[in-house]
Design a protein around this motif. Sequence first.
Motif, PDB file in Angstrom:
ATOM      1  N   UNK A  27      -6.457   4.074  -7.692  1.00  0.00           N
ATOM      2  CA  UNK A  27      -6.530   2.626  -7.577  1.00  0.00           C
ATOM      3  C   UNK A  27      -7.840   2.082  -8.122  1.00  0.00           C
ATOM      4  N   UNK A  28      -8.958   2.771  -7.809  1.00  0.00           N
ATOM      5  CA  UNK A  28     -10.241   2.329  -8.343  1.00  0.00           C
ATOM      6  C   UNK A  28     -10.256   2.416  -9.861  1.00  0.00           C
ATOM      7  N   UNK A  64       0.841  -1.206   0.000  1.00  0.00           N
ATOM      8  CA  UNK A  64       0.000   0.000   0.000  1.00  0.00           C
ATOM      9  C   UNK A  64       0.871   1.249   0.000  1.00  0.00           C
ATOM     10  N   UNK A  65       1.917   1.248   0.842  1.00  0.00           N
ATOM     11  CA  UNK A  65       2.808   2.417   0.925  1.00  0.00           C
ATOM     12  C   UNK A  65       3.535   2.638  -0.396  1.00  0.00           C
ATOM     13  N   UNK A  66       3.969   1.544  -1.035  1.00  0.00           N
ATOM     14  CA  UNK A  66       4.670   1.670  -2.321  1.00  0.00           C
ATOM     15  C   UNK A  66       3.770   2.289  -3.382  1.00  0.00           C
ATOM     16  N   UNK A  67       2.510   1.853  -3.423  1.00  0.00           N
ATOM     17  CA  UNK A  67       1.589   2.347  -4.460  1.00  0.00           C
ATOM     18  C   UNK A  67       1.150   3.770  -4.147  1.00  0.00           C
ATOM     19  N   UNK A  68       0.680   3.993  -2.898  1.00  0.00           N
ATOM     20  CA  UNK A  68       0.205   5.332  -2.539  1.00  0.00           C
ATOM     21  C   UNK A  68       1.352   6.317  -2.398  1.00  0.00           C
ATOM     22  N   UNK A  69       2.565   5.799  -2.230  1.00  0.00           N
ATOM     23  CA  UNK A  69       3.707   6.693  -2.094  1.00  0.00           C
ATOM     24  C   UNK A  69       4.290   7.153  -3.418  1.00  0.00           C
ATOM     25  N   UNK A  70       3.792   6.627  -4.530  1.00  0.00           N
ATOM     26  CA  UNK A  70       4.327   7.020  -5.831  1.00  0.00           C
ATOM     27  C   UNK A  70       4.141   8.505  -6.104  1.00  0.00           C
ATOM     28  N   UNK A  71       3.056   9.073  -5.585  1.00  0.00           N
ATOM     29  CA  UNK A  71       2.831  10.503  -5.780  1.00  0.00           C
ATOM     30  C   UNK A  71       2.823  11.253  -4.448  1.00  0.00           C
ATOM     31  N   UNK A  72       3.366  10.604  -3.401  1.00  0.00           N
ATOM     32  CA  UNK A  72       3.507  11.283  -2.121  1.00  0.00           C
ATOM     33  C   UNK A  72       2.267  11.282  -1.264  1.00  0.00           C
ATOM     34  N   UNK A 125      -3.313  14.780  -1.522  1.00  0.00           N
ATOM     35  CA  UNK A 125      -2.915  13.861  -2.586  1.00  0.00           C
ATOM     36  C   UNK A 125      -3.639  12.518  -2.516  1.00  0.00           C
ATOM     37  N   UNK A 126      -4.558  12.397  -1.569  1.00  0.00           N
ATOM     38  CA  UNK A 126      -5.255  11.126  -1.398  1.00  0.00           C
ATOM     39  C   UNK A 126      -6.579  11.120  -2.137  1.00  0.00           C
ATOM     40  N   UNK A 127      -6.791  12.085  -3.029  1.00  0.00           N
ATOM     41  CA  UNK A 127      -8.035  12.131  -3.796  1.00  0.00           C
ATOM     42  C   UNK A 127      -7.933  11.257  -5.022  1.00  0.00           C
ATOM     43  N   UNK A 128      -8.066  11.882  -6.185  1.00  0.00           N
ATOM     44  CA  UNK A 128      -8.019  11.124  -7.427  1.00  0.00           C
ATOM     45  C   UNK A 128      -6.672  10.460  -7.642  1.00  0.00           C
ATOM     46  N   UNK A 129      -5.606  11.056  -7.099  1.00  0.00           N
ATOM     47  CA  UNK A 129      -4.293  10.459  -7.304  1.00  0.00           C
ATOM     48  C   UNK A 129      -4.021   9.329  -6.328  1.00  0.00           C
TER      49      UNK A 129
END
Length: 229
Positions: free
Chosen positions: A209-210, A172-180, A200-204
């Motif tokens: 992911x959805x 999860x951290x690797x994927x969500x961390x791609x754009x900070x 940054x937890x919106x559309x990015x």
Amino acid sequence: MGSVLAALRRRFSARSVVVWVATLAVVYLLTESYDILAGVAIAVAIREGIELLRGLPGVDERWVKVGFGVLVTAGSTAWLWLEHAQSGTTVRLLVPGLAVAAGLWLILDARADFVQGRRLDTGGADDDLSSAEAMLVTQHTSLVADELRRGPKTVDELAEACDLTPSRIRDVIDIAGQDGAIYAVDPDAERPRYALDEEKMGLSGLGRQAAGGVTGVVRRLVRPFTEGF
């Protein structure tokens, strides 16, 4: 034949058969539609049949997929013709029409497998993240984000709080961390803590992911037409 019977015994038990029969009964009680019941039963039969092939050595499951496709297409075409002769209404023709389309899709998908030299038990370059996996990651990302809103946490703390494995937390951290969207607040620490960037937890973040899951489904559906010709 002996290997087929052994595989059937391994995959199916009296309990599993009873569960599936009960599930189909519930589907009918909820919908009161033989069309929907038949559609669900066909889908289950195809899925279970193909999954059964994974345990059979020396069987080219691509030809079995062709056989399933031919049977589904032929049976659904007969079903469609009978429904048209009896009622002819669009609603009554919808499910058998979709079943015909599913049968043809199976045949074309098997053709694409032959063209690409792809077997059922091997991954493809387009399977970066399956739709099911993408949606699972989305769910786990939401759990991690909820915990990080309470304050920075380490991987182990997140795993315990979210009831997930540390490896899943790192995914999860690797994927969500791609754009900070999730970032380390003390990256030089032996066990760094991670925090959440709400903006940054919106559309990015979750939305990305959805969207990846939807994209994966669409890509899988069109694969027979893009790779089979």
